[in-house]
Every structure is written in structure tokens, then in C-alpha cells.
Scaffold this motif. Structure first.
Motif: not given
Length: 115
Positions: A44-66
Motif C-alpha cells: 500500500x506504500x508508494x513506489x517512487x521510480x516504478x515507471x523506470x524500473x526494469x524488473x519487478x523486485x522478488x520481494x514485491x512478487x512475494x508480497x502479491x503472492x501473500x
């Protein structure tokens, strides 16, 4: 199976059978308990710089899975996360103003709830 208080035949081990049937089933048996312990509230926190990221961090993938394991529905996960996933960046009043000349007044709401 127990006879006279003694185990005479081991119980069927579904987890072992699934693991033996397919590597991915075996992976699920370890991933689901791991993901159930993941705190997904940072989604739920903001994600500064998400528009320029080149890959999704595994930690974020895990949080969505959870979050998916918790809610069981991707729509509910999107509602929980909010923000960019629900188009909070849109200006409803500006959109309706732009559409006003081409839409029938009967179908345009008189105001937009921006909350």
C-alpha cells in the motif's frame, strides 16, 4: 493404521505423493506456507521510480503472492493495494468535462466521487 496401539502401516502421505508427481507441486508445498508468513502491507506504500524500473523486485512478487493467498481474489488484492492499480491518478471531473459535449446528460453523473 494402528492396531493395539502400534503403528502397523504408515498413513498415506499426500504431500510426498504430490511432490513425487510433479516438481511444481512440491514447490507449492513449501511456497504456500512461506508466503503465508509474508507481510504484504507495504504494497500500500508508494513506489517512487516504478515507471523506470526494469524488473519487478522478488520481494514485491512475494508480497502479491501473500496477498492473493490471504484474499483469494486478484480483484480484492487490487482493491487492498489501491493507488495505481485502481487508477487513483485519474481526474474524474476532468474526464467527465471532456466527455460532456458528446454524452447524453441522462447517463452522465452529476458529480464524481474522488475518494
Amino acid at each position: 493404521v494402528v492396531s493395539d496401539g502400534v503403528v502397523v502401516e504408515a498413513a498415506y502421505d499426500a504431500a510426498s505423493a504430490l511432490s513425487a508427481a510433479d516438481v511444481e507441486y512440491g514447490r507449492l508445498l513449501t511456497e504456500i506456507p512461506r508466503l503465508m508468513a509474508v507481510d504484504f502491507s507495504p504494497l500500500r506504500d508508494g513506489r517512487p521510480g516504478y515507471a523506470t524500473q526494469e524488473e519487478i523486485p522478488q520481494e514485491r512478487i512475494d508480497m502479491f503472492g501473500a496477498a492473493f493467498l490471504h484474499y483469494g481474489d486478484l480483484g480484492l488484492v487490487a482493491r487492498y493495494v489501491g493507488g495505481e492499480y485502481l487508477g487513483d491518478w485519474r481526474d474524474g471531473e476532468a474526464i467527465l468535462s471532456a466527455l460532456d459535449p458528446i454524452l447524453d446528460a441522462d447517463i452522465v453523473p452529476s458529480s464524481v466521487d474522488s475518494s
